[in-house]
Design an enzyme around this catalytic site. Structure first.
Site, PDB file in Angstrom:
ATOM      1  N   ARG A  66      59.338  28.623  23.669  1.00  0.00           N
ATOM      2  CA  ARG A  66      58.720  27.445  22.849  1.00  0.00           C
ATOM      3  C   ARG A  66      57.617  27.736  21.922  1.00  0.00           C
ATOM      4  NH1 ARG A  66      60.251  26.685  27.745  1.00  0.00           N
ATOM      5  NH2 ARG A  66      58.135  26.792  28.403  1.00  0.00           N
ATOM      6  N   GLU A 103      53.060  31.257  38.396  1.00  0.00           N
ATOM      7  CA  GLU A 103      52.913  30.334  39.382  1.00  0.00           C
ATOM      8  C   GLU A 103      53.858  30.715  40.334  1.00  0.00           C
ATOM      9  OE1 GLU A 103      52.927  27.508  36.080  1.00  0.00           O
ATOM     10  OE2 GLU A 103      52.906  29.601  36.296  1.00  0.00           O
TER      11      GLU A 103
END
Length: 178
Positions: A66, A103
């Protein structure tokens, strides 16, 4: 109707639970990108970041995927060049590569070799979470000979502490902090 750019951005975010892994909450900017007025305002807001201080920008580097969309529009607005920061194996050689932790695992990113030497770079991405991706991208730009003059994101997930992971790299600017 939202009164501020941050409110407009927040109103156009879509929360996607358990993506890309169970337990991860993904902030989707697709509705924001599909709103021409809001997207234009975001590009203007990020262009303002590039004009802060005395640093001129030669290149806008966008982090896959993005970040590419934002960086392309932003580079055009600023009259700057564009450099993709891609997932490893997606750019033709020669490239420089860096590993980093997410993460939910680890990954590698790369930049084209020879295009960042001596260039002043605005590094952009859509969302700042823990800071691992943006830190790796900034370090990679430096390894490739560029100087990151500023970091910019549309959304910063402040509760994840990503800003702390970026201390000392370059000034960080976010249009919305959640």
């Amino acid at each position: 109707m939202a009164d501020t750019l941050g409110e407009r951005i927040n109103g156009l975010l879509r929360d996607v639970p358990d993506f890309p892994e169970p337990g991860i909450g993904f902030k989707d900017i697709s509705p924001l990108l599909a709103d021409a007025r809001a997207f234009d305002e975001v590009v203007d807001g990020l262009a303002g970041v590039a004009r802060l201080g005395d640093a001129e920008i030669d290149l806008v580097a966008g982090v896959e995927a993005r970040g590419f969309l934002i960086a392309g529009a932003l580079a055009c607005r600023l009259g700057a060049g564009l450099v993709p920061v891609r997932k490893a194996g997606k750019l033709p050689p020669p490239t420089l590569t860096r590993s980093y932790d997410l993460e939910y695992g680890s990954a590698e990113i790369e930049v084209p070799s020879g295009v960042l030497d001596g260039r002043r770079v605005l590094l952009v991405d859509d969302v700042l979470a823990t800071g691992g991706t943006l830190r790796a991208a900034a370090e990679l730009v430096g390894q490739a000979g560029g100087t990151v003059t500023a970091l910019a994101v549309i959304v910063e997930l402040g509760f994840l502490g990503g800003r702390d992971a970026l201390n000392g790299l370059a000034p960080l600017h976010s249009l919305l902090t959640l």
